[in-house]
Motif scaffolding. Structure first.
Motif, PDB file in Angstrom:
ATOM      1  N   ALA A   6       0.829  -1.206   0.000  1.00 54.59           N
ATOM      2  CA  ALA A   6       0.000   0.000   0.000  1.00 54.59           C
ATOM      3  C   ALA A   6       0.862   1.254   0.000  1.00 54.59           C
ATOM      4  CB  ALA A   6      -0.935  -0.007   1.213  1.00 54.59           C
ATOM      5  N   MET A   7       2.002   1.213   0.677  1.00 53.06           N
ATOM      6  CA  MET A   7       2.917   2.357   0.677  1.00 53.06           C
ATOM      7  C   MET A   7       3.333   2.708  -0.749  1.00 53.06           C
ATOM      8  SD  MET A   7       6.677   2.739   2.503  1.00 53.06           S
ATOM      9  CE  MET A   7       7.170   1.098   1.963  1.00 53.06           C
ATOM     10  N   ASP A   8       3.637   1.704  -1.534  1.00 47.48           N
ATOM     11  CA  ASP A   8       4.066   1.955  -2.908  1.00 47.48           C
ATOM     12  C   ASP A   8       2.951   2.562  -3.747  1.00 47.48           C
ATOM     13  OD1 ASP A   8       6.562   0.934  -2.285  1.00 47.48           O
ATOM     14  OD2 ASP A   8       6.091  -1.086  -3.006  1.00 47.48           O
ATOM     15  N   VAL A   9       1.697   2.266  -3.392  1.00 44.81           N
ATOM     16  CA  VAL A   9       0.549   2.834  -4.110  1.00 44.81           C
ATOM     17  C   VAL A   9       0.284   4.264  -3.684  1.00 44.81           C
ATOM     18  CG1 VAL A   9      -1.944   2.669  -4.475  1.00 44.81           C
ATOM     19  CG2 VAL A   9      -0.533   0.598  -4.510  1.00 44.81           C
ATOM     20  N   TYR A  10       0.186   4.489  -2.377  1.00 50.16           N
ATOM     21  CA  TYR A  10      -0.307   5.765  -1.873  1.00 50.16           C
ATOM     22  C   TYR A  10       0.761   6.849  -1.778  1.00 50.16           C
ATOM     23  CZ  TYR A  10      -4.780   3.591  -1.109  1.00 50.16           C
ATOM     24  OH  TYR A  10      -5.983   2.966  -1.313  1.00 50.16           O
ATOM     25  N   THR A  11       1.978   6.528  -2.169  1.00 49.45           N
ATOM     26  CA  THR A  11       3.000   7.572  -2.309  1.00 49.45           C
ATOM     27  C   THR A  11       3.246   7.902  -3.780  1.00 49.45           C
ATOM     28  OG1 THR A  11       4.785   5.918  -2.219  1.00 49.45           O
ATOM     29  CG2 THR A  11       4.139   6.960  -0.145  1.00 49.45           C
ATOM     30  N   GLN A  12       2.441   7.355  -4.666  1.00 50.30           N
ATOM     31  CA  GLN A  12       2.580   7.651  -6.085  1.00 50.30           C
ATOM     32  C   GLN A  12       2.162   9.093  -6.396  1.00 50.30           C
ATOM     33  OE1 GLN A  12       0.278   4.758  -8.235  1.00 50.30           O
ATOM     34  NE2 GLN A  12       1.621   3.049  -7.716  1.00 50.30           N
ATOM     35  N   TYR A  13       2.561   9.550  -7.574  1.00 55.15           N
ATOM     36  CA  TYR A  13       2.255  10.915  -8.014  1.00 55.15           C
ATOM     37  C   TYR A  13       0.757  11.205  -7.918  1.00 55.15           C
ATOM     38  CZ  TYR A  13       1.735  14.979 -11.031  1.00 55.15           C
ATOM     39  OH  TYR A  13       1.394  16.222 -11.534  1.00 55.15           O
ATOM     40  N   LYS A  14      -0.070  10.237  -8.282  1.00 55.63           N
ATOM     41  CA  LYS A  14      -1.516  10.423  -8.267  1.00 55.63           C
ATOM     42  C   LYS A  14      -2.001  10.946  -6.924  1.00 55.63           C
ATOM     43  CE  LYS A  14      -5.756   7.616  -8.365  1.00 55.63           C
ATOM     44  NZ  LYS A  14      -6.291   6.251  -8.611  1.00 55.63           N
ATOM     45  N   TYR A  15      -1.516  10.359  -5.844  1.00 58.88           N
ATOM     46  CA  TYR A  15      -1.983  10.747  -4.515  1.00 58.88           C
ATOM     47  C   TYR A  15      -1.270  12.005  -4.016  1.00 58.88           C
ATOM     48  CZ  TYR A  15      -4.607   6.462  -4.507  1.00 58.88           C
ATOM     49  OH  TYR A  15      -5.510   5.480  -4.830  1.00 58.88           O
ATOM     50  N   ARG A  16      -0.008  12.152  -4.347  1.00 56.07           N
ATOM     51  CA  ARG A  16       0.697  13.385  -3.948  1.00 56.07           C
ATOM     52  C   ARG A  16       0.041  14.597  -4.615  1.00 56.07           C
ATOM     53  NH1 ARG A  16       7.138  11.932  -3.238  1.00 56.07           N
ATOM     54  NH2 ARG A  16       6.917   9.673  -3.402  1.00 56.07           N
ATOM     55  N   SER A  17      -0.337  14.445  -5.880  1.00 55.34           N
ATOM     56  CA  SER A  17      -0.945  15.580  -6.579  1.00 55.34           C
ATOM     57  C   SER A  17      -2.314  15.916  -5.997  1.00 55.34           C
ATOM     58  CB  SER A  17      -1.054  15.292  -8.078  1.00 55.34           C
ATOM     59  OG  SER A  17      -1.866  14.167  -8.328  1.00 55.34           O
ATOM     60  N   LYS A  18      -3.070  14.901  -5.575  1.00 51.19           N
ATOM     61  CA  LYS A  18      -4.355  15.156  -4.923  1.00 51.19           C
ATOM     62  C   LYS A  18      -4.159  15.927  -3.632  1.00 51.19           C
ATOM     63  CE  LYS A  18      -7.190  11.281  -6.592  1.00 51.19           C
ATOM     64  NZ  LYS A  18      -7.946  10.068  -6.171  1.00 51.19           N
ATOM     65  N   VAL A  19      -3.143  15.533  -2.865  1.00 53.16           N
ATOM     66  CA  VAL A  19      -2.852  16.220  -1.608  1.00 53.16           C
ATOM     67  C   VAL A  19      -2.427  17.663  -1.869  1.00 53.16           C
ATOM     68  CG1 VAL A  19      -1.232  16.317   0.329  1.00 53.16           C
ATOM     69  CG2 VAL A  19      -2.318  14.148  -0.296  1.00 53.16           C
ATOM     70  N   TYR A  20      -1.564  17.854  -2.861  1.00 53.13           N
ATOM     71  CA  TYR A  20      -1.100  19.210  -3.153  1.00 53.13           C
ATOM     72  C   TYR A  20      -2.259  20.095  -3.612  1.00 53.13           C
ATOM     73  CZ  TYR A  20       1.480  23.088  -5.172  1.00 53.13           C
ATOM     74  OH  TYR A  20       1.939  24.348  -5.475  1.00 53.13           O
ATOM     75  N   GLU A  21      -3.122  19.581  -4.469  1.00 51.32           N
ATOM     76  CA  GLU A  21      -4.275  20.354  -4.927  1.00 51.32           C
ATOM     77  C   GLU A  21      -5.194  20.713  -3.759  1.00 51.32           C
ATOM     78  OE1 GLU A  21      -8.062  19.952  -8.045  1.00 51.32           O
ATOM     79  OE2 GLU A  21      -6.596  18.342  -7.865  1.00 51.32           O
ATOM     80  N   LYS A  22      -5.411  19.759  -2.871  1.00 49.85           N
ATOM     81  CA  LYS A  22      -6.241  20.029  -1.693  1.00 49.85           C
ATOM     82  C   LYS A  22      -5.598  21.093  -0.810  1.00 49.85           C
ATOM     83  CE  LYS A  22      -8.293  17.741   2.343  1.00 49.85           C
ATOM     84  NZ  LYS A  22      -8.476  16.442   3.065  1.00 49.85           N
ATOM     85  N   ALA A  23      -4.284  21.023  -0.661  1.00 51.66           N
ATOM     86  CA  ALA A  23      -3.574  22.004   0.161  1.00 51.66           C
ATOM     87  C   ALA A  23      -3.667  23.408  -0.432  1.00 51.66           C
ATOM     88  CB  ALA A  23      -2.115  21.591   0.323  1.00 51.66           C
ATOM     89  N   VAL A  24      -3.536  23.497  -1.738  1.00 49.30           N
ATOM     90  CA  VAL A  24      -3.667  24.798  -2.411  1.00 49.30           C
ATOM     91  C   VAL A  24      -5.063  25.356  -2.195  1.00 49.30           C
ATOM     92  CG1 VAL A  24      -3.735  25.937  -4.662  1.00 49.30           C
ATOM     93  CG2 VAL A  24      -1.879  24.342  -4.131  1.00 49.30           C
ATOM     94  N   ASP A  48       8.564  23.648  -1.240  1.00 49.92           N
ATOM     95  CA  ASP A  48       9.381  23.068  -2.304  1.00 49.92           C
ATOM     96  C   ASP A  48       8.549  21.989  -3.002  1.00 49.92           C
ATOM     97  OD1 ASP A  48      11.234  21.852  -3.947  1.00 49.92           O
ATOM     98  OD2 ASP A  48      12.841  21.871  -2.456  1.00 49.92           O
ATOM     99  N   GLU A  49       7.854  22.397  -4.053  1.00 46.53           N
ATOM    100  CA  GLU A  49       6.965  21.466  -4.743  1.00 46.53           C
ATOM    101  C   GLU A  49       7.751  20.320  -5.382  1.00 46.53           C
ATOM    102  OE1 GLU A  49       3.528  21.499  -8.247  1.00 46.53           O
ATOM    103  OE2 GLU A  49       4.400  23.384  -7.534  1.00 46.53           O
ATOM    104  N   GLU A  50       8.923  20.612  -5.918  1.00 42.21           N
ATOM    105  CA  GLU A  50       9.729  19.569  -6.551  1.00 42.21           C
ATOM    106  C   GLU A  50      10.103  18.488  -5.539  1.00 42.21           C
ATOM    107  OE1 GLU A  50      13.892  19.032  -9.125  1.00 42.21           O
ATOM    108  OE2 GLU A  50      13.275  21.005  -8.390  1.00 42.21           O
ATOM    109  N   ALA A  51      10.507  18.892  -4.342  1.00 40.91           N
ATOM    110  CA  ALA A  51      10.873  17.925  -3.301  1.00 40.91           C
ATOM    111  C   ALA A  51       9.665  17.102  -2.881  1.00 40.91           C
ATOM    112  CB  ALA A  51      11.470  18.643  -2.101  1.00 40.91           C
ATOM    113  N   PHE A  52       8.502  17.728  -2.823  1.00 47.47           N
ATOM    114  CA  PHE A  52       7.282  17.021  -2.423  1.00 47.47           C
ATOM    115  C   PHE A  52       7.012  15.844  -3.351  1.00 47.47           C
ATOM    116  CE2 PHE A  52       2.584  16.606  -2.725  1.00 47.47           C
ATOM    117  CZ  PHE A  52       2.338  16.173  -1.425  1.00 47.47           C
ATOM    118  N   TYR A  53       7.262  16.032  -4.627  1.00 52.02           N
ATOM    119  CA  TYR A  53       7.008  14.967  -5.584  1.00 52.02           C
ATOM    120  C   TYR A  53       8.169  13.979  -5.707  1.00 52.02           C
ATOM    121  CZ  TYR A  53       2.750  17.252  -7.157  1.00 52.02           C
ATOM    122  OH  TYR A  53       1.492  17.787  -7.214  1.00 52.02           O
TER     123      TYR A  53
END
Length: 249
Positions: free
Chosen positions: A94-112, A122-127
């Motif tokens: 599950a770690m390998d799934v939920y740390t993928q770009y798909k979920y990071r981008s959802k989190v970043y969009e929600k944060a914005v 540092d958006e680059e580091a986040f991804y």
């Protein structure tokens, strides 16, 4: 920007911390060690905030161990700020799934959208931050704390019991709304049997991952006793933010 981390100290040395995006994680301070149970969404670095709390007990970050209750993105992405963390081996997939770009981008969009992104983010580091190399499956032991493997919300779900305070930390295995519809969740009847084992524990208080409040242990006991075939048979379809899943409530 929205408010930073906040906390409630319901018991001495037990800090239930609210992430800026609304999930909770908990710092438990022992005599000469400390445990951080979960890490939040990862938009803000929790280390400085945790360090200030540790100072109250004459400890620093070198005394801290980070243990994740499970591998979903709202709990694991904050682990990017730490050099090392522990996760049950059954949640490595599950770690390998939920740390993928798909979920990071959802989190970043929600944060914005929540005005939670700091100006120096540092958006680059986040991804780019990597998780697998930091993870260990060898969950450490702590005097005065029981770390419990309770499969349910995920196969590797962990809970924490602090006998001194008769306090149980359920993480996402029990919340104001408990989700068991993700693909990695175990079957509901197995979840029920695992949760029933908790009834033998002498808990009076509960903290969970999606509420800042201290909850009566009796409320959880009633919930567990209600996990019956009759209850499940009466469930009806419900709408969730995840239309790809058929969900019963």
């Amino acid at each position: 920007m929205a408010a930073q981390f906040q906390y409630n100290e319901y018991f001495s040395g037990v800090y239930h911390i609210s992430d800026v995006m609304g999930v909770q994680f908990t710092l438990i301070v022992l005599k000469d060690r400390a445990l951080l149970f979960d890490t939040g969404y990862g938009i803000l670095d929790p280390k400085p905030f945790v360090a200030e709390l540790l100072k109250k007990h004459n400890l620093d970050l070198s005394s801290l161990s980070v243990i994740l209750s499970h591998a979903h993105h709202d709990h694991i992405l904050g682990a990017r700020w730490f050099d090392h963390f522990f996760l049950h081996q059954n949640d490595f997939a599950a770690m390998d799934v939920y740390t993928q770009y798909k979920y990071r981008s959802k989190v970043y969009e929600k944060a914005v959208n929540s005005n939670a992104v700091p100006a120096d983010f540092d958006e680059e580091a986040f991804y780019k931050d990597e998780y697998r190399s930091k993870a260990s499956k060898d969950i450490p032991s702590f005097a005065g704390i029981d770390i419990l493997h309770v499969p349910g919300h995920t196969p590797g779900s962990l809970q924490v019991y602090i006998p001194q305070y008769r306090l149980l930390l359920t993480a996402d295995n029990w919340n104001p709304t408990t989700w068991l519809f993700f693909a990695e969740a175990i079957p509901v009847y197995e979840y029920a049997e695992n949760m029933k084992k908790l009834l033998s524990i002498d808990f009076s208080h509960v903290l969970c991952s999606h509420s800042p409040a201290l909850i009566s242990g009796e409320r959880l006991r009633k919930y567990i006793n209600g996990l019956t075939p009759e209850t499940f048979a009466s469930a009806v379809k419900a709408e969730t933010p995840y239309p790809e899943f058929d969900v019963l409530l």
